[in-house]
Design an enzyme around this catalytic site. Structure first.
Site, mmCIF file in Angstrom:
data_model
loop_
_atom_site.group_PDB
_atom_site.id
_atom_site.type_symbol
_atom_site.label_atom_id
_atom_site.label_comp_id
_atom_site.label_asym_id
_atom_site.label_seq_id
_atom_site.Cartn_x
_atom_site.Cartn_y
_atom_site.Cartn_z
ATOM 1 N N CYS A 29 0.869 -0.654 -0.008
ATOM 2 C CA CYS A 29 -0.099 0.093 -0.645
ATOM 3 C C CYS A 29 0.597 1.345 -0.212
ATOM 4 C CB CYS A 29 -1.066 0.460 1.370
ATOM 5 S SG CYS A 29 -1.829 1.380 1.177
ATOM 6 N N THR B 90 0.152 3.758 1.075
ATOM 7 C CA THR B 90 -0.382 5.062 1.069
ATOM 8 C C THR B 90 -0.177 5.229 2.902
ATOM 9 O OG1 THR B 90 -2.477 5.305 0.203
ATOM 10 C CG2 THR B 90 -2.361 6.772 2.461
ATOM 11 N N CYS C 272 -1.132 3.901 -6.498
ATOM 12 C CA CYS C 272 -2.646 3.252 -5.443
ATOM 13 C C CYS C 272 -2.022 1.865 -5.381
ATOM 14 C CB CYS C 272 -3.593 3.847 -5.368
ATOM 15 S SG CYS C 272 -4.557 3.075 -4.297
ATOM 16 N N HIS D 193 -4.821 -0.185 -5.675
ATOM 17 C CA HIS D 193 -5.693 -0.709 -5.760
ATOM 18 C C HIS D 193 -5.833 -0.501 -7.169
ATOM 19 C CE1 HIS D 193 -6.716 -0.508 -1.573
ATOM 20 N NE2 HIS D 193 -8.534 -1.153 -2.027
HETATM 21 N N1 DGL Z 1 -4.181 0.399 -1.484
HETATM 22 C C1 DGL Z 1 -3.755 1.694 -0.878
HETATM 23 C C2 DGL Z 1 -2.548 2.499 -1.489
HETATM 24 O O1 DGL Z 1 -1.408 1.452 -2.335
HETATM 25 C C3 DGL Z 1 -5.011 2.552 -0.559
HETATM 26 C C4 DGL Z 1 -5.787 2.624 -0.979
HETATM 27 C C5 DGL Z 1 -6.816 3.229 0.337
HETATM 28 O O2 DGL Z 1 -7.033 2.794 1.475
HETATM 29 O O3 DGL Z 1 -7.197 4.534 0.450
HETATM 30 O O4 DGL Z 1 -2.166 3.728 -1.427
#
Ligand code: DGL
Length: 253
Positions: free
Chosen positions: A69, A71, A180, A182
């Site tokens: 992740c 973040t 990100c 996602h």
């Molecule tokens: N998957 C996460 C990233 O790589 C963050 C997504 C989230 O929870 O806001 O930043």
């Protein structure tokens, strides 16, 4: 045992690359679905969650942690390393460096959560690796939630994607970094909007290679993959085929 975690489903894009690179490794994937999304939360909140998950995974015998992740890496990878000095920690950071090396137009963009967009770590990454290149940081609120809800082709999302990407392309951006995890699952939608005008940059495979370098004998197991979550772990398993990861043999624990 290797512990991989994210706020939710996003880190499964990293997990897929990891399973490919380290087929023998035993892995726990932990999704913090009770607290997703991280992107709209404070740094202190994200740090608390990352430290709690680190404790949990270390307690389950994980000898290597992958923060799948951007973040969580930006907010808390240092705190996690400090809390577990004996455990190697691999973080995920947007691929600013490869994008800056590959761009022909000298203009790149990075798509991130709001928290990553405002982080000191991203600013430093751009300062250190994108000298002479113009970098547009584009926060994309709501996109991770669409992925969590498996709404990958939602018309409202498609409209928002177009509204954010078209101006970047008009400015001459030719590399768009998925900042990100996602957003890897939005690559087909992004690809339809971008066409041949720019290329997407995803670091999932680079993260898997870095994990393989650090894994040593932690990668020699029986290829067991456990899915865990702070809420609704069964949804993780059900999401795999929807995210084109049906080939990953995992069980919910
Ligand atoms: N998957 C996460 C990233 O790589 C963050 C997504 C989230 O929870 O806001 O930043």
């Amino acid at each position: 045992m290797i512990g991989v975690f994210d706020s939710g489903l996003g880190g499964l894009s990293v997990l897929a690359a990891l399973v490919e690179a380290l087929p023998q490794a035993d892995v726990i994937y932990y999704a913090d679905t009770a607290h997703v999304p991280y992107g709209s939360k404070s740094e202190a909140h994200i740090q608390r969650r990352v430290l709690a998950i680190g404790e949990h995974l270390a307690g389950q015998g994980c000898g290597l942690l992958v923060v799948a992740c951007n973040t969580a890496t930006a907010a808390a990878v240092q705190a996690l390393r400090a809390a577990h000095p004996g455990i190697p920690v691999v973080g995920v950071e947007p691929g600013i460096k490869p994008a800056a090396q590959e761009t022909r137009s000298g203009r790149i963009a990075v798509l991130t959560t709001e928290a990553t967009a405002g982080s000191r770590r991203l600013k430093n990454l751009i300062r250190d690796h994108a000298g002479g290149v113009e970098v547009f940081v584009e926060p994309c609120p709501g996109w991770a939630t669409h992925v969590e809800m498996l709404q990958l082709d939602d018309p409202a999302l498609a409209t928002d994607v177009r509204a954010r990407i078209d101006p970047l392309l008009e400015r001459g951006v030719d590399r768009i970094v998925l900042g990100c995890t996602h957003y890897s699952f939005l690559a087909p939608l992004l690809g339809r909007v971008i066409g041949t005008r720019a290329q997407l940059v995803d670091v999932a495979e680079a993260v898997a290679r870095q994990t393989r370098r650090l894994a040593a004998d932690r990668a020699h197991g029986s290829g067991r993959l456990l899915l865990q979550a702070s809420a609704h772990p069964e949804r993780l398993h059900a999401a795999l085929p929807r995210l084109r990861l049906g080939h990953i043999a995992a069980r919910v624990a």
